[in-house]
Design an enzyme around this catalytic site. Structure first.
Site, mmCIF file in Angstrom:
data_model
loop_
_atom_site.group_PDB
_atom_site.id
_atom_site.type_symbol
_atom_site.label_atom_id
_atom_site.label_comp_id
_atom_site.label_asym_id
_atom_site.label_seq_id
_atom_site.Cartn_x
_atom_site.Cartn_y
_atom_site.Cartn_z
ATOM 1 N N ASP A 183 0.791 -1.243 0.000
ATOM 2 C CA ASP A 183 0.000 0.000 0.000
ATOM 3 C C ASP A 183 0.824 1.295 0.000
ATOM 4 O OD1 ASP A 183 -1.950 -1.942 0.254
ATOM 5 O OD2 ASP A 183 -2.780 -1.217 2.140
ATOM 6 N N HIS A 243 -17.504 2.821 1.049
ATOM 7 C CA HIS A 243 -17.049 1.584 1.714
ATOM 8 C C HIS A 243 -17.372 1.618 3.206
ATOM 9 C CE1 HIS A 243 -13.955 -1.365 3.170
ATOM 10 N NE2 HIS A 243 -14.348 -1.973 2.078
ATOM 11 N N LYS A 291 -7.069 -5.003 -2.858
ATOM 12 C CA LYS A 291 -7.811 -5.534 -1.700
ATOM 13 C C LYS A 291 -8.705 -4.448 -1.136
ATOM 14 C CE LYS A 291 -4.055 -4.349 1.427
ATOM 15 N NZ LYS A 291 -4.759 -3.275 2.145
ATOM 16 N N CYS A 341 -1.863 -2.725 7.705
ATOM 17 C CA CYS A 341 -1.780 -3.672 6.590
ATOM 18 C C CYS A 341 -0.484 -4.477 6.574
ATOM 19 C CB CYS A 341 -2.028 -2.938 5.277
ATOM 20 S SG CYS A 341 -3.745 -2.361 5.188
HETATM 21 C C1 VGL Z 1 -4.603 0.670 5.815
HETATM 22 C C2 VGL Z 1 -6.192 1.496 7.240
HETATM 23 C C3 VGL Z 1 -7.147 1.396 6.269
HETATM 24 C C4 VGL Z 1 -3.171 0.284 5.579
HETATM 25 C C5 VGL Z 1 -5.551 0.550 4.828
HETATM 26 O O1 VGL Z 1 -2.746 0.204 4.402
HETATM 27 O O2 VGL Z 1 -2.459 0.063 6.586
HETATM 28 N N1 VGL Z 1 -4.926 1.127 7.027
HETATM 29 N N2 VGL Z 1 -6.819 0.939 5.063
#
Ligand code: VGL
Ligand code: ZN
Length: 209
Positions: free
Chosen positions: A17, A61, A115, A160
């Site tokens: 991410d 979402h 994801k 994540c």
């Molecule tokens: C993430 C919170 C919500 C991450 C993704 O990539 O850590 N954290 N969505």
């Protein structure tokens, strides 16, 4: 003692991410999130196999506070699968916030795993969504390709990255997290808790790589 990893054919680097919304100026900015980009690029150059994940939510979402009347970001709600932290709207499919950081070298990535695309389920882990039973398919992909050891870098350490590294261990992979190539959200001690949980699960922590 941390053992020195010399990446080979059974190793994959999993870059979690590294997207605009998790970098300074983004909707869910992680402090210094952009600072990891050159470090990730350098580490990626040492791996024969690199895969990326991309947080990829539809508008509205269920993990967005804006989808819950009267709720604010960073509060927790009970969804049908359990407790869920609410986030600012972030990484909405197709937006600039969901794009990879412009400085991230993505050319050699062999897979981009998206994801969090199911409207009702968040997915911190690259392997299982937050209901802890809906698979993303990544474990099967990695197994079929013969990978045994996964090295994780990216954002955020305590969400994540942590969930992905823990699930990697559960799926039977060796797992390493490179601390200098991650940054955390750190909500209420979540960073320290993440390192404890990862250590307990046999995730190796290395500072540099
Ligand atoms: C993430 C919170 C919500 C991450 C993704 O990539 O850590 N954290 N969505
Ligand atoms: Zn998200």
């Amino acid at each position: 003692m941390a053992q020195k990893i010399v990446p080979g054919e059974r190793d994959a680097l999993v870059v979690i991410d590294v997207q605009n919304d998790f970098c300074p100026g983004g909707a869910l900015a992680v402090g210094e999130g952009d600072r990891i980009v050159p470090i990730v690029n350098r580490i990626a150059g040492r791996f024969a196999h690199v895969i990326l994940t991309q947080d990829w939510h539809p508008p509205g979402h269920r993990s967005f506070a804006s989808a819950h009347a009267g709720r604010q970001p960073f509060e927790t709600v009970d969804l049908d699968y359990g407790a869920q932290t609410l986030w600012p709207d972030h990484c909405v499919q197709g937006t600039d916030g969901a794009a990879f950081h412009i400085g991230l070298d993505i050319g050699r990535a062999e897979l981009i795993l998206r994801k969090g695309f199911r409207a009702g389920i968040d997915s911190y882990s690259a392997f299982y969504e937050n209901d802890r039973k809906t698979p993303t398919g990544l474990a099967g992909y990695l197994r079929e390709r013969g990978f045994e050891r996964l090295t994780f870098v990216g954002l955020a350490t305590d969400y994540c990255v942590q969930y992905s590294a823990l699930d990697a261990r559960r799926a039977g992979f060796a797992a390493t997290v490179v601390a200098e190539a991650c940054r955390a959200i750190d909500l209420g001690g979540s960073l320290a808790a993440a390192w404890s949980a990862m250590t307990a699960a046999g995730v190796e922590r290395v500072v540099t790589f």
